[in-house]
Design an enzyme around this catalytic site. Sequence first.
Site, PDB file in Angstrom:
ATOM      1  CB  THR A  47     -22.025 -25.008 -58.128  1.00 48.35           C
ATOM      2  OG1 THR A  47     -21.141 -25.108 -59.229  1.00 48.35           O
ATOM      3  CG2 THR A  47     -22.715 -23.654 -58.147  1.00 48.35           C
ATOM      4  N   GLY A  67     -17.694 -19.406 -66.672  1.00 51.89           N
ATOM      5  CA  GLY A  67     -18.939 -20.169 -66.655  1.00 51.89           C
ATOM      6  C   GLY A  67     -20.154 -19.274 -66.536  1.00 51.89           C
ATOM      7  N   GLY A  75     -24.698 -26.754 -62.985  1.00 51.21           N
ATOM      8  CA  GLY A  75     -24.708 -27.641 -64.138  1.00 51.21           C
ATOM      9  C   GLY A  75     -23.793 -27.063 -65.198  1.00 51.21           C
ATOM     10  CE  LYS A  76     -19.442 -28.704 -70.115  1.00 51.67           C
ATOM     11  NZ  LYS A  76     -19.580 -29.556 -71.286  1.00 51.67           N
ATOM     12  N   GLY A  77     -22.327 -24.896 -67.412  1.00 50.01           N
ATOM     13  CA  GLY A  77     -22.646 -23.482 -67.554  1.00 50.01           C
ATOM     14  C   GLY A  77     -22.878 -23.007 -68.966  1.00 50.01           C
TER      15      GLY A  77
HETATM   16  N1  ASP Z   1     -22.289 -23.952 -63.472  1.00 47.86           N
HETATM   17  C1  ASP Z   1     -20.878 -24.130 -63.168  1.00 47.86           C
HETATM   18  C2  ASP Z   1     -20.087 -23.747 -64.384  1.00 47.86           C
HETATM   19  O1  ASP Z   1     -20.405 -24.164 -65.462  1.00 47.86           O
HETATM   20  C3  ASP Z   1     -20.524 -25.496 -62.760  1.00 47.86           C
HETATM   21  C4  ASP Z   1     -21.422 -26.127 -61.760  1.00 47.86           C
HETATM   22  O2  ASP Z   1     -22.429 -25.587 -61.360  1.00 47.86           O
HETATM   23  O3  ASP Z   1     -21.134 -27.217 -61.352  1.00 47.86           O
HETATM   24  O4  ASP Z   1     -19.101 -23.071 -64.209  1.00 47.86           O
END
Ligand code: ASP
Length: 159
Positions: free
Chosen positions: A19, A49, A71-73
Amino acid sequence: MKAHAAAGTEGTENEKHGTVGAVALDAAGHLAAATSTGGYTNKPDGRVGDSPVIGAGTYARDGVCAVSGTGKGEFFIRYVVGHEIASRIAYQGQDLSTAASGVVDGDLAPHKIGAGLVAVDAEGAVCAPYNTPGMFRGWVTSEGKAFVATHETIYEVAL
Ligand code: ASP
């Protein structure tokens, strides 16, 4: 060059995410945020996401702050991270750094996900909290000074 996880395997945090986020305070005092992402490796088909969800992975409110997260969206959506940070500043009077770290190190911490964000407030203060070993980041001040960092050490660079 960045390594990529093979299909069907678990990648490292670095391999799973790619990202790029940006936040800005312009000369007229307007705040903006943008986030580009491919999601994560082996994500479910059709998944949306947090990056395109305004208030979650991307958020800007004039007079308060702009935030772009990574991060984990699913968890950024659950905690409406960008809006949560803006709310703590606007309604509780927290400074940017306290509000942003409070969400990353507080709300998101129990979920044990890699998370980070870049943020700028209406006065031009910047912060980039993360809970991973490092996070590529950089910023330019209104005086034209530029800085980059991957871990704790911050380097001033020539523009
Ligand atoms: N936030 C993004 C998503 O979950 C992934 C990332 O930022 O690495 O789609």
